[in-house]
Design a protein around this motif. Structure first.
Motif, mmCIF file in Angstrom:
data_model
loop_
_atom_site.group_PDB
_atom_site.id
_atom_site.type_symbol
_atom_site.label_atom_id
_atom_site.label_comp_id
_atom_site.label_asym_id
_atom_site.label_seq_id
_atom_site.Cartn_x
_atom_site.Cartn_y
_atom_site.Cartn_z
ATOM 1 N N ILE A 1 0.949 -1.004 -0.119
ATOM 2 C CA ILE A 1 0.285 -0.255 -0.256
ATOM 3 C C ILE A 1 1.502 1.045 -0.168
ATOM 4 O O ILE A 1 1.686 1.808 0.794
ATOM 5 N N LYS A 2 0.611 1.980 -0.970
ATOM 6 C CA LYS A 2 1.593 3.040 -1.100
ATOM 7 C C LYS A 2 0.568 4.363 -0.625
ATOM 8 O O LYS A 2 1.415 4.970 0.098
ATOM 9 N N THR A 3 -0.589 4.544 -0.677
ATOM 10 C CA THR A 3 -1.644 6.285 0.411
ATOM 11 C C THR A 3 -2.650 5.625 0.956
ATOM 12 O O THR A 3 -3.154 4.200 1.143
ATOM 13 N N ILE A 4 -2.665 5.962 2.399
ATOM 14 C CA ILE A 4 -3.881 6.137 3.371
ATOM 15 C C ILE A 4 -5.118 6.436 2.920
ATOM 16 O O ILE A 4 -4.490 8.170 3.279
ATOM 17 N N GLY A 5 -5.905 6.317 2.205
ATOM 18 C CA GLY A 5 -6.796 7.415 1.888
ATOM 19 C C GLY A 5 -7.836 8.296 2.968
ATOM 20 O O GLY A 5 -7.674 7.768 4.194
ATOM 21 N N ASN A 6 -8.261 9.612 2.300
ATOM 22 C CA ASN A 6 -9.579 10.350 2.889
ATOM 23 C C ASN A 6 -10.428 9.539 3.200
ATOM 24 O O ASN A 6 -10.883 8.337 3.266
ATOM 25 N N SER A 7 -10.315 9.670 5.266
ATOM 26 C CA SER A 7 -11.114 8.737 6.897
ATOM 27 C C SER A 7 -10.949 7.377 6.162
ATOM 28 O O SER A 7 -11.986 6.841 6.704
ATOM 29 N N ALA A 8 -10.197 6.531 6.013
ATOM 30 C CA ALA A 8 -10.053 5.485 5.307
ATOM 31 C C ALA A 8 -10.439 4.415 6.887
ATOM 32 O O ALA A 8 -11.357 3.402 6.740
ATOM 33 N N PHE A 9 -9.862 5.232 8.344
ATOM 34 C CA PHE A 9 -10.284 4.452 8.791
ATOM 35 C C PHE A 9 -10.896 5.152 10.205
ATOM 36 O O PHE A 9 -11.380 5.279 11.911
ATOM 37 N N TYR A 10 -11.724 6.484 9.263
ATOM 38 C CA TYR A 10 -12.683 7.189 9.982
ATOM 39 C C TYR A 10 -13.247 6.524 11.093
ATOM 40 O O TYR A 10 -14.279 6.220 10.753
ATOM 41 N N ALA A 11 -13.415 7.035 12.862
ATOM 42 C CA ALA A 11 -14.441 6.631 13.848
ATOM 43 C C ALA A 11 -14.692 5.033 13.834
ATOM 44 O O ALA A 11 -15.247 4.549 14.282
ATOM 45 N N GLN A 12 -13.464 4.355 13.285
ATOM 46 C CA GLN A 12 -13.016 3.119 14.102
ATOM 47 C C GLN A 12 -12.830 2.245 15.030
ATOM 48 O O GLN A 12 -11.763 2.626 15.834
ATOM 49 N N ARG A 13 -14.067 3.414 15.785
ATOM 50 C CA ARG A 13 -13.685 3.547 17.439
ATOM 51 C C ARG A 13 -13.119 1.906 17.889
ATOM 52 O O ARG A 13 -12.305 1.857 19.124
ATOM 53 N N LYS A 14 -12.987 0.520 17.136
ATOM 54 C CA LYS A 14 -12.666 -0.279 17.711
ATOM 55 C C LYS A 14 -11.306 -0.822 17.662
ATOM 56 O O LYS A 14 -10.952 -1.941 17.843
ATOM 57 N N LEU A 15 -10.305 0.156 17.268
ATOM 58 C CA LEU A 15 -9.502 -0.145 15.815
ATOM 59 C C LEU A 15 -8.652 0.358 17.313
ATOM 60 O O LEU A 15 -8.266 1.080 17.083
ATOM 61 N N LEU A 16 -7.969 -0.342 17.656
ATOM 62 C CA LEU A 16 -7.193 -0.545 18.644
ATOM 63 C C LEU A 16 -5.719 -0.643 18.647
ATOM 64 O O LEU A 16 -4.365 0.313 19.184
ATOM 65 N N GLU A 17 -5.218 -0.795 17.775
ATOM 66 C CA GLU A 17 -3.429 -0.886 17.346
ATOM 67 C C GLU A 17 -3.891 -1.112 15.321
ATOM 68 O O GLU A 17 -4.452 -1.798 14.763
ATOM 69 N N ILE A 18 -2.533 -0.609 15.120
ATOM 70 C CA ILE A 18 -2.492 -0.886 13.176
ATOM 71 C C ILE A 18 -0.661 -0.690 12.699
ATOM 72 O O ILE A 18 -0.347 0.228 13.324
ATOM 73 N N ALA A 19 -0.241 -1.810 11.500
ATOM 74 C CA ALA A 19 0.774 -1.969 11.492
ATOM 75 C C ALA A 19 1.223 -1.175 9.938
ATOM 76 O O ALA A 19 0.358 -1.299 9.489
ATOM 77 N N ILE A 20 1.425 0.266 9.888
ATOM 78 C CA ILE A 20 1.444 0.743 8.476
ATOM 79 C C ILE A 20 2.790 0.416 8.586
ATOM 80 O O ILE A 20 3.564 1.181 8.400
ATOM 81 N N PRO A 21 2.684 -0.379 7.181
ATOM 82 C CA PRO A 21 4.374 -0.789 6.719
ATOM 83 C C PRO A 21 5.265 0.681 5.714
ATOM 84 O O PRO A 21 4.736 1.251 5.252
ATOM 85 N N VAL A 22 6.492 -0.580 5.572
ATOM 86 C CA VAL A 22 6.846 1.041 4.866
ATOM 87 C C VAL A 22 6.740 1.943 3.450
ATOM 88 O O VAL A 22 7.330 2.447 3.174
ATOM 89 N N SER A 23 5.974 0.746 3.104
ATOM 90 C CA SER A 23 5.335 1.380 1.925
ATOM 91 C C SER A 23 4.933 2.349 1.637
ATOM 92 O O SER A 23 5.048 3.144 0.340
ATOM 93 N N VAL A 24 4.238 3.062 3.054
ATOM 94 C CA VAL A 24 3.128 3.250 2.788
ATOM 95 C C VAL A 24 3.895 5.050 2.953
ATOM 96 O O VAL A 24 4.467 5.149 3.691
ATOM 97 N N ASP A 25 3.542 6.420 1.921
ATOM 98 C CA ASP A 25 4.202 7.486 1.571
ATOM 99 C C ASP A 25 3.755 8.740 1.975
ATOM 100 O O ASP A 25 3.513 9.713 1.655
ATOM 101 N N THR A 26 1.946 8.315 1.936
ATOM 102 C CA THR A 26 0.846 8.838 2.014
ATOM 103 C C THR A 26 -0.472 8.547 3.132
ATOM 104 O O THR A 26 -0.433 7.141 2.646
ATOM 105 N N ILE A 27 -0.301 9.829 3.406
ATOM 106 C CA ILE A 27 -1.886 9.729 4.892
ATOM 107 C C ILE A 27 -2.486 10.850 4.745
ATOM 108 O O ILE A 27 -2.205 11.592 5.066
ATOM 109 N N LYS A 28 -3.652 10.568 3.853
ATOM 110 C CA LYS A 28 -4.393 11.858 3.778
ATOM 111 C C LYS A 28 -5.462 11.980 4.573
ATOM 112 O O LYS A 28 -4.997 11.335 5.777
#
Length: 394
Positions: A252-279
């Motif tokens: 994955i290169k981009t985490i898009g606009n509001s991709a995880f917005y209001a995911q209140r139960k998301l407690l952990e996430i690993a962002i891979p080194v491939s990601v260069d854009t977080i919108k």
């Protein structure tokens, strides 16, 4: 305008600055209108639809004759934009999309409706092609929505915050899912049909109970890599929508606009080194207590990491562009560090802030920020300072 109408007061339809494409009058014997019932703009741009055999009467009557275009249609014919109720579904209201194509969209549902709602494929001889904006908004007692295989689009807020709607089956005819189309519902699972070719944003924002997201095999635009529980745009490697169980794919290169917005139960996430854009708002308003940014990330959007429960954050030296404040609303933050070697931003010793070097603008602060005396402007979306804080200007 109903057939039995006897009088229309001045300025009743004096609409300016609003796009009006048609006026439908069922009056058989038109009466003179007071000045200003219709604005000159409406008379010039809109078509006046009148009963068959009455056009000449309208062309000779004050207030009506000012319309540039007058067209005769049958009494039972509807015009574009006209709202109606179908006998086949008295809990739903529809709007005509096209007179020539005989298509319509569902625009509202009776909020008192309980249980299952069945959207007909045809309403008053008009094929139902879409679920309109806010059509099912806060319909708290609906438990199921059955959609025909004529639906091609679910618009913004189309099915929004229906508290008992625990699942939804999307039709194989569906082509477009708008931003917020299925937002804030108690779904636990969702399957995106292979027919979907356009998502204008994240349709699943706020669906905090989601644990399973899949894209049907054969979709040419989107995919859900095995075990990923997310929607990915193939061509751009953009993660469009995620949930509490998402594993971000390694490419994955981009985490898009509001991709995880209001995911209140998301407690952990690993962002891979491939990601260069977080919108903007990509990882906003979740249950995250820790966010580790990858070493190659170059862009952070406004509130991209905002409204979480993190207490510290390190901005990598790779970050080249920050729009607004990516940490807006992170009220538990006490430590902000910009990694040494960043060419665009810095965090002067002990400041706990992000400062843009070239402009000396403070982009982001927190409860322990010490504003350096070199700072000139303070960014528009910085943390609001309320009550007792440890913010100090030196």
């Amino acid at each position: 305008i109903a057939e039995g109408t006897k009088n229309i007061t001045g300025n009743a339809f004096y609409l300016t600055g609003i796009s009006v494409s048609g006026v439908h009058s069922l009056i058989k014997d038109p009466f003179e209108l007071a000045d200003g019932v219709f604005s000159a703009e409406v008379c010039k741009k809109a078509t006046l639809y009148v009963p068959i055999g009455t056009k000449e009467k309208y062309q000779a009557t004050k207030g009506w004759k000012e319309f540039s275009t007058i067209v005769e249609i049958a009494d039972n014919e509807l015009i574009e934009g006209e709202i109606f109720i179908s006998e086949s579904s008295n809990s739903l209201t529809f709007r005509v999309l096209s007179m020539s194509d005989k298509t319509c969209e569902g625009v509202s549902c009776d909020k008192e409706t309980i249980g299952k709602v069945t959207i007909p494929s045809v309403a008053k001889d008009y094929t139902v092609k879409a679920i309109g904006r806010s059509a099912f908004n806060n319909c708290e007692e609906i438990t199921e929505i059955s959609m025909p295989n004529t639906i091609e689009e679910i618009k913004y807020d189309g099915i929004y915050s229906c508290g008992k709607l625990s699942c939804v089956s999307l039709p194989s005819s569906l082509k477009v899912l708008a931003d917020y189309a299925l937002a804030y519902n108690p779904f636990t699972t969702i399957v995106i049909p292979k027919s979907v070719v356009t998502m204008t944003g994240n349709p699943l924002q706020g669906d905090s109970l989601l644990t399973t997201i899949s894209v049907e095999e054969g979709n040419t635009v989107y995919e859900s890599p095995a075990g990923g529980n997310c929607v990915v745009e193939k061509a751009t490697k953009t993660l469009i929508a995620g949930c509490q169980t998402t594993i971000i794919p390694e490419d994955i290169k981009t985490i898009g606009n509001s991709a995880f917005y209001a995911q209140r139960k998301l407690l952990e996430i690993a962002i891979p080194v491939s990601v260069d854009t977080i919108k903007s708002y990509a990882l906003s308003s979740t249950g995250l207590t820790n966010i580790v940014l990858p070493e190659k990330v170059r862009y952070l959007g406004s509130s991209s990491l905002g409204y979480n429960r993190i207490t510290s954050i390190t901005i990598p030296k790779s970050v080249e562009k920050i729009d607004g404040n990516p940490l807006m609303g992170d009220s538990l933050l006490t430590t902000i560090i910009v990694e040494n070697g960043n060419k665009t931003y810095e965090s002067p010793d002990g400041s706990n802030a992000i400062v843009e070097k070239a402009t000396k603008m403070l982009m982001a602060g927190c409860q322990t920020t010490v504003i350096p005396n070199t700072v000139k402007p303070i960014g528009e979306y910085n943390q609001e300072i309320k009550g007792e804080t440890n913010v100090e200007i030196i």
